[in-house]
Design a protein around this motif. Structure first.
Motif, PDB file in Angstrom:
ATOM      1  N   ALA A  45       0.841  -1.205   0.000  1.00 39.79           N
ATOM      2  CA  ALA A  45       0.000   0.000   0.000  1.00 39.79           C
ATOM      3  C   ALA A  45       0.872   1.249   0.000  1.00 39.79           C
ATOM      4  N   TYR A  46       1.970   1.208   0.748  1.00 40.68           N
ATOM      5  CA  TYR A  46       2.901   2.340   0.777  1.00 40.68           C
ATOM      6  C   TYR A  46       3.522   2.554  -0.601  1.00 40.68           C
ATOM      7  N   LEU A  47       3.960   1.468  -1.238  1.00 37.16           N
ATOM      8  CA  LEU A  47       4.568   1.591  -2.559  1.00 37.16           C
ATOM      9  C   LEU A  47       3.581   2.139  -3.585  1.00 37.16           C
ATOM     10  N   VAL A  48       2.355   1.642  -3.558  1.00 33.80           N
ATOM     11  CA  VAL A  48       1.333   2.128  -4.488  1.00 33.80           C
ATOM     12  C   VAL A  48       1.112   3.627  -4.281  1.00 33.80           C
ATOM     13  N   THR A  49       0.994   4.037  -3.030  1.00 31.41           N
ATOM     14  CA  THR A  49       0.763   5.449  -2.724  1.00 31.41           C
ATOM     15  C   THR A  49       1.926   6.311  -3.196  1.00 31.41           C
ATOM     16  N   GLN A  50       3.150   5.907  -2.868  1.00 32.00           N
ATOM     17  CA  GLN A  50       4.306   6.725  -3.219  1.00 32.00           C
ATOM     18  C   GLN A  50       4.543   6.780  -4.725  1.00 32.00           C
ATOM     19  N   LEU A  51       4.385   5.644  -5.416  1.00 28.63           N
ATOM     20  CA  LEU A  51       4.535   5.673  -6.874  1.00 28.63           C
ATOM     21  C   LEU A  51       3.465   6.555  -7.508  1.00 28.63           C
ATOM     22  N   GLY A  52       2.269   6.529  -6.952  1.00 29.05           N
ATOM     23  CA  GLY A  52       1.218   7.428  -7.437  1.00 29.05           C
ATOM     24  C   GLY A  52       1.584   8.883  -7.234  1.00 29.05           C
ATOM     25  N   ALA A  92      -2.134  -0.536 -13.041  1.00 32.26           N
ATOM     26  CA  ALA A  92      -1.842  -1.975 -12.983  1.00 32.26           C
ATOM     27  C   ALA A  92      -0.350  -2.224 -12.824  1.00 32.26           C
ATOM     28  N   GLN A  93       0.481  -1.469 -13.529  1.00 31.19           N
ATOM     29  CA  GLN A  93       1.928  -1.641 -13.405  1.00 31.19           C
ATOM     30  C   GLN A  93       2.403  -1.259 -12.004  1.00 31.19           C
ATOM     31  N   ILE A  94       1.837  -0.221 -11.449  1.00 31.44           N
ATOM     32  CA  ILE A  94       2.196   0.176 -10.075  1.00 31.44           C
ATOM     33  C   ILE A  94       1.813  -0.938  -9.105  1.00 31.44           C
ATOM     34  N   ALA A  95       0.622  -1.504  -9.269  1.00 32.88           N
ATOM     35  CA  ALA A  95       0.192  -2.610  -8.411  1.00 32.88           C
ATOM     36  C   ALA A  95       1.111  -3.818  -8.581  1.00 32.88           C
ATOM     37  N   ASP A  96       1.541  -4.098  -9.806  1.00 33.50           N
ATOM     38  CA  ASP A  96       2.456  -5.216 -10.059  1.00 33.50           C
ATOM     39  C   ASP A  96       3.802  -4.996  -9.377  1.00 33.50           C
ATOM     40  N   LEU A  97       4.343  -3.790  -9.495  1.00 36.63           N
ATOM     41  CA  LEU A  97       5.619  -3.487  -8.836  1.00 36.63           C
ATOM     42  C   LEU A  97       5.499  -3.617  -7.317  1.00 36.63           C
ATOM     43  N   ALA A  98       4.411  -3.096  -6.767  1.00 39.32           N
ATOM     44  CA  ALA A  98       4.200  -3.183  -5.323  1.00 39.32           C
ATOM     45  C   ALA A  98       4.087  -4.641  -4.884  1.00 39.32           C
ATOM     46  N   ALA A  99       3.394  -5.457  -5.674  1.00 41.26           N
ATOM     47  CA  ALA A  99       3.258  -6.884  -5.347  1.00 41.26           C
ATOM     48  C   ALA A  99       4.611  -7.579  -5.389  1.00 41.26           C
ATOM     49  N   HIS A 146      10.972  14.117  -7.140  1.00 43.52           N
ATOM     50  CA  HIS A 146      12.304  13.532  -7.271  1.00 43.52           C
ATOM     51  C   HIS A 146      12.511  13.362  -8.772  1.00 43.52           C
ATOM     52  N   GLU A 147      13.481  14.054  -9.309  1.00 45.76           N
ATOM     53  CA  GLU A 147      13.634  14.139 -10.765  1.00 45.76           C
ATOM     54  C   GLU A 147      13.580  12.769 -11.454  1.00 45.76           C
ATOM     55  N   GLN A 148      14.384  11.826 -10.989  1.00 41.69           N
ATOM     56  CA  GLN A 148      14.415  10.500 -11.626  1.00 41.69           C
ATOM     57  C   GLN A 148      13.110   9.741 -11.430  1.00 41.69           C
ATOM     58  N   MET A 149      12.597   9.738 -10.210  1.00 47.37           N
ATOM     59  CA  MET A 149      11.381   8.976  -9.934  1.00 47.37           C
ATOM     60  C   MET A 149      10.164   9.569 -10.643  1.00 47.37           C
ATOM     61  N   ASN A 150      10.099  10.885 -10.756  1.00 43.74           N
ATOM     62  CA  ASN A 150       8.987  11.488 -11.491  1.00 43.74           C
ATOM     63  C   ASN A 150       9.007  11.037 -12.954  1.00 43.74           C
ATOM     64  N   LEU A 151      10.192  10.968 -13.543  1.00 43.85           N
ATOM     65  CA  LEU A 151      10.308  10.497 -14.929  1.00 43.85           C
ATOM     66  C   LEU A 151       9.968   9.014 -15.044  1.00 43.85           C
ATOM     67  N   MET A 152      10.457   8.207 -14.115  1.00 43.50           N
ATOM     68  CA  MET A 152      10.231   6.759 -14.173  1.00 43.50           C
ATOM     69  C   MET A 152       8.761   6.420 -13.946  1.00 43.50           C
ATOM     70  N   ALA A 153       8.115   7.117 -13.041  1.00 42.31           N
ATOM     71  CA  ALA A 153       6.730   6.790 -12.678  1.00 42.31           C
ATOM     72  C   ALA A 153       5.705   7.402 -13.622  1.00 42.31           C
ATOM     73  N   ARG A 154       6.083   8.426 -14.353  1.00 46.02           N
ATOM     74  CA  ARG A 154       5.141   9.165 -15.194  1.00 46.02           C
ATOM     75  C   ARG A 154       4.349   8.263 -16.144  1.00 46.02           C
ATOM     76  N   GLU A 155       5.004   7.275 -16.720  1.00 47.26           N
ATOM     77  CA  GLU A 155       4.366   6.420 -17.725  1.00 47.26           C
ATOM     78  C   GLU A 155       3.738   5.145 -17.146  1.00 47.26           C
ATOM     79  N   LEU A 156       3.839   4.937 -15.831  1.00 49.74           N
ATOM     80  CA  LEU A 156       3.299   3.719 -15.233  1.00 49.74           C
ATOM     81  C   LEU A 156       1.775   3.768 -15.135  1.00 49.74           C
ATOM     82  N   SER A 157       1.142   2.668 -15.494  1.00 41.02           N
ATOM     83  CA  SER A 157      -0.308   2.547 -15.318  1.00 41.02           C
ATOM     84  C   SER A 157      -0.592   2.128 -13.873  1.00 41.02           C
TER      85      SER A 157
END
Length: 111
Positions: A61-68, A90-97, A77-88
Motif C-alpha cells: 500500500a505504501y509503494l502504491v501510494t508513493q509511486l502514485g 496496474a503496473q504500479i500494483a504489479d511493482l508493489a506486489a 524527485h527528478e528521476q522517480m517522477n520520470l520513471m513513474a510518469r508512464e506507469l499505469s
C-alpha cells in the motif's frame, strides 16, 4: 440501524474486492522492475545507489501510494517522477506486489 449495518458490510465487502483486484501480479512486477527499477533499487530490491531506498519487503500500500505521488508530481524527485510518469495503475500494483513478495530477514544487533 440494521440498514446502516448492511450498508457498512456491503462497503467493507466492496473495498475488499477492490483490494484483491488491485493486488497486482508479482511476476509481472518482477519483469517490470528488472527493466525499470533494478539499476537503482537492485534486482532483489536492495538499493544499488546510495540515495535509493531498499524496496524489498516494503508494504505494498505504501509503494502504491508513493509511486502514485511520484507519477502525479505530488512527490518530487527528478528521476522517480520520470520513471513513474508512464506507469499505469496496474503496473504500479504489479511493482508493489513484487517488492512486497521479497522476504527480508532482519538481524537485531546484540547488546
Amino acid at each position: 440501524m440494521r440498514r446502516a449495518g448492511a450498508v457498512a458490510a456491503a462497503l467493507l465487502l466492496a473495498s475488499g474486492a477492490m483490494a484483491q483486484e488491485g493486488a497486482g501480479d508479482p511476476r509481472a512486477g518482477r519483469r517490470l522492475a528488472g527493466a525499470r527499477c533494478a539499476v537503482c533499487h537492485g534486482n532483489a530490491g536492495i538499493a544499488q545507489q546510495p540515495d535509493a531506498p531498499n524496496l524489498a519487503g516494503q508494504n505494498p500500500a505504501y509503494l502504491v501510494t508513493q509511486l502514485g505521488h511520484f507519477r502525479s508530481g505530488e512527490r518530487r524527485h527528478e528521476q522517480m517522477n520520470l520513471m513513474a510518469r508512464e506507469l499505469s495503475d496496474a503496473q504500479i500494483a504489479d511493482l508493489a506486489a513484487w517488492y512486497a513478495a521479497i522476504e527480508v530477514e532482519v538481524t537485531v544487533p546484540g547488546r
